[in-house]
Design an enzyme around this catalytic site. Structure first.
Site, mmCIF file in Angstrom:
data_model
loop_
_atom_site.group_PDB
_atom_site.id
_atom_site.type_symbol
_atom_site.label_atom_id
_atom_site.label_comp_id
_atom_site.label_asym_id
_atom_site.label_seq_id
_atom_site.Cartn_x
_atom_site.Cartn_y
_atom_site.Cartn_z
ATOM 1 N N GLU A 287 0.816 -1.258 -0.041
ATOM 2 C CA GLU A 287 0.043 -0.089 -0.212
ATOM 3 C C GLU A 287 0.827 1.363 0.083
ATOM 4 O OE1 GLU A 287 -3.351 1.926 2.754
ATOM 5 O OE2 GLU A 287 -2.107 0.429 3.659
ATOM 6 N N LYS A 351 -9.733 2.752 -3.213
ATOM 7 C CA LYS A 351 -10.130 2.037 -1.712
ATOM 8 C C LYS A 351 -11.672 2.788 -1.604
ATOM 9 C CE LYS A 351 -8.882 1.504 2.984
ATOM 10 N NZ LYS A 351 -7.984 1.781 3.987
ATOM 11 N N CYS A 405 -5.551 -2.190 2.791
ATOM 12 C CA CYS A 405 -5.321 -2.133 4.123
ATOM 13 C C CYS A 405 -6.516 -2.754 4.866
ATOM 14 C CB CYS A 405 -5.433 -0.706 4.500
ATOM 15 S SG CYS A 405 -4.787 -0.374 6.148
#
Length: 531
Positions: A287, A351, A405
Site C-alpha cells: 500500500e 479504496k 489495508c
C-alpha cells in the site's frame, strides 16, 4: 469449580468490575499473536458467574435492574479491547509533535467506546437469563447481536471479533467455508461459556454435550477439508513476487527520501529469481509504496519500464490524484495501479472503505461550519472514497479482487463478484503500528477471507506480514515482520465453498433465533418455577 464460581458470584461493586476487566483482558490472549485458545474457556465462564451474581428486585426500575449487568459487560469489553488495541497508540508517535496529544483517545477512548457493544451483549443476555443452559444460549445471542452491530455501525470496526479466537489456525478456520463470522461468534461464545455449567451444576450434562459436539464438528470438519487435495494452480501458471521493503513510516513521510524509497522497491523487484524458481510474472508492492503522484512523474514510469522484463506486470499501491474541477483542489484516492512492462498504467482500483480519522475526518464540514477549520486542517487524512470496487484485470486475463489495508477485516467487503476473480489482493502498510500485535491480528483476519471465498490471497505489506495464502487459509510462502526482501511462489487456484454469502446470512439468523428460543423457554421455565 463450584467454590470458585461461588466466590465470583458473590462479588459486587468495584471488585466485580475489576474481575470483569480481568476476564476481558484474559479473553484477549485467545487472539493473535498469542492464540492461547484455552484462555477463552476461562474468561467466559467467569463472565457467566459475574452475571449470575446480579441480583434484581421486582420493585426496582428497569434502569436499576439492568445497569449492573451492563456495567459487567462494559468492564469485560474494556479489558478485552484495551488488551487488544493498545498498539494503535504507536501511530500517534510517528508525528508525535502533531498527534501525541490524541494518543489517549485511541489507547483508552476507543476501547471504552467499543466496550459499549459488550455492555449491550450482556444487557441482552441478562434480559433472558435463567439458571441453566438457557443462560449460555442467552449470552451467545447477546454477543451475536453485539458483534453483528459492531461490524457495520459507525462505518464498522469488527477487529478481533470473538469468533476469531475459535479459529487460531487453518485446521480450526475451515468452518468459515460454511458459516459466516457472525454465526461463528455466537457458537464460539456458547462453547467458551459452557464450562460455567460445571460450577453451578444445573444443565451441565446437556450444555457440555452440545458444546463438545460443536467443538468436535469444528475440528472434524477442519481435518476433513484439509485432507482434500490442495487447490491446483490455474493454467497457465503465474509466479507472483511479493516485495516487502520495510520502510520506516517516518522515512516514508520525509519528502527527501522519496527517490531513495522508490529505488529500494525497484531493486527488490529486479532481484534474481529464488533458487530453483522461475522469473516472476507479477510483482506486487505494498500500500502507498510509490511515494509520489505517479501520473505526475513520467520519469518514474520510465524507470519501472526499465526494471520490468518482457511480459512482467507490476501491481503497486499508490496515491491517485483526480482533477475535481476548476478552482477546486484535487481529490486523492488510496489506490492500486497495474503497470505493464512499457511503463503504462493499464488498470487501477481505489479504496472504498476508508479509515475514520486516519484517511478522512468524519464530520469535517460540521467542524468547519463551527469555526474549527484549524482542527480539521491538522488532522490526518484527505482521501476520498471510491463509490464502488473495481476488480483489477491484468494483461493476460488474470483478475484480482482488491482489498486495501483494513478492508480485509470486513467479510462483507468481499461480495459475490469476488468469486469471479482469480485471487484476493490485499496491500497494506502496517509500519504505523510497529512490532506489536496489530500486524499479526491484521494478517490473521485477512487470512480468513480466503476460506470464506475459496480464493487464494496475495498479500503485500510494507513491514510485514506479506504472504501468499491458498484457498484453505494455508500459508504458501511468507515474509515475517520486519524482514526486508522478496518471496516468489506460483499463484494457487480456487476451491469450492459449501455455501454462499446469502445462505450464510440465513444460517446466522436461524442460529440466532434458535438460541433465542432456547434462552426464552429456559427463562419462562424459571419464571414458572419461581411463581
Amino acid at each position: 469449580m463450584e467454590r470458585l464460581a461461588g466466590k465470583i458470584i458473590l462479588l459486587s461493586g468495584a471488585s466485580r468490575a475489576f474481575v470483569g476487566f480481568l476476564a476481558g483482558l484474559l479473553a484477549m490472549f485467545a487472539q493473535p499473536p498469542f492464540g492461547i485458545f484455552a484462555a477463552a474457556f476461562i474468561s467466559f465462564p467467569m463472565l457467566v458467574w459475574l452475571i449470575d451474581g446480579v441480583a434484581t428486585h421486582p420493585d426496582e426500575g428497569v434502569v436499576r435492574r439492568l445497569l449492573p449487568a451492563a456495567s459487567i459487560g462494559w468492564s469485560f469489553g474494556f479489558g478485552y479491547f484495551l488488551g487488544g488495541l493498545w498498539w494503535l497508540g504507536n501511530a500517534f508517535l510517528v508525528e508525535a509533535d502533531l498527534f501525541a496529544w490524541a494518543m489517549p483517545l485511541a489507547v483508552v477512548g476507543l476501547p471504552a467506546v467499543l466496550a459499549l457493544f459488550y455492555a449491550l451483549a450482556v444487557l441482552v443476555a441478562r434480559c433472558l437469563w435463567s439458571d441453566g443452559v438457557g443462560r449460555i444460549a442467552a449470552l451467545a445471542v447477546g454477543f451475536g447481536v453485539a458483534e453483528w452491530l459492531r461490524s457495520f455501525l459507525f462505518t464498522g470496526f469488527p477487529w478481533n471479533a470473538i469468533g476469531y479466537a475459535a479459529m487460531p489456525m487453518p485446521l480450526m478456520m475451515q468452518s468459515a467455508s460454511v458459516l459466516n463470522v457472525a454465526t461463528i461468534n455466537m457458537l464460539a461464545v456458547f462453547v467458551f461459556a459452557a464450562p460455567a455449567l460445571i460450577g453451578t451444576g444445573k444443565g451441565a450434562r446437556v450444555g457440555l454435550a452440545v458444546a463438545a459436539a460443536l467443538f468436535a464438528a469444528h475440528i472434524g470438519y477442519g481435518y476433513y477439508r484439509l485432507s482434500l487435495p490442495p487447490p491446483q494452480p490455474l493454467t497457465p501458471e503465474r509466479t507472483v513476487r511479493l516485495v516487502q521493503p520495510v520502510i520506516d513510516q517516518a522515512k516514508k513521510m520525509d519528502d527527501r527520501e522519496r527517490a531513495v524509497i522508490f529505488e529500494e522497491h525497484l531493486a527488490l523487484t529486479a532481484a534474481p529469481p529464488q533458487a530453483g524458481g522461475k522469473r516472476p510474472d507479477i510483482v506486487v508492492w505494498p500500500e502507498t509504496s510509490i511515494p509520489f503522484i505517479l501520473t505526475d512523474n513520467p520519469d518514474a514510469l520510465a524507470r519501472i519500464a526499465d526494471v520490468l522484463q518482457d511480459g512482467q506486470i507490476l501491481v503497486a499501491g499508490a496515491v491517485r490524484a483526480e482533477d475535481a474541477g476548476t478552482g477546486l483542489p484535487p481529490r486523492y484516492y488510496n489506490s492500486i495501479y497495474v503497470i505493464d512492462d512499457r511503463g503504462q498504467i493499464v488498470g487501477a482500483s481505489d479504496k472504498v472503505h476508508l479509515v475514520p480519522f486516519g484517511e478522512y475526518l468524519p464530520f469535517e464540514d460540521v467542524l468547519n461550519s463551527w469555526g474549527l477549520s484549524s482542527i480539521a486542517a491538522n488532522m490526518p487524512g484527505g482521501f476520498s472514497a471510491a463509490s464502488n470496487r473495481s476488480v483489477l484485470t491484468l494483461p493476460g486475463g488474470r483478475t484480482f479482487y482488491p482489498l486495501i489495508c483494513y478492508e480485509a477485516i470486513f467479510a462483507d467487503e468481499v461480495d459475490g463478484s469476488a468469486r469471479l476473480s482469480d485471487a484476493l489482493l490485499n496491500v497494506t502498510n502496517d509500519a504505523w503500528f510497529g512490532d506489536t500485535p496489530g500486524p499479526r491480528q491484521h494478517f490473521h483476519q485477512a487470512q480468513l477471507r480466503t476460506i470464506e471465498t475459496g480464493l487464494p490471497m496475495i498479500r503485500a505489506a510494507n513491514t510485514g506480514i506479506s504472504a501468499i495464502v491458498d484457498a484453505r487459509g494455508v500459508l504458501v510462502v511468507g515474509l515475517g515482520y520486519n524482514y526486508k526482501g522478496v518471496t516468489d511462489a506460483i499463484l494457487p487456484g480456487k476451491m469450492p465453498t459449501m455455501t454462499d454469502s446469502m445462505l450464510r446470512g440465513r444460517i446466522f439468523w436461524f442460529t440466532g433465533v434458535f438460541l433465542l428460543l432456547v434462552a426464552a423457554i429456559s427463562r419462562r421455565g424459571l419464571n414458572f418455577r419461581t411463581n
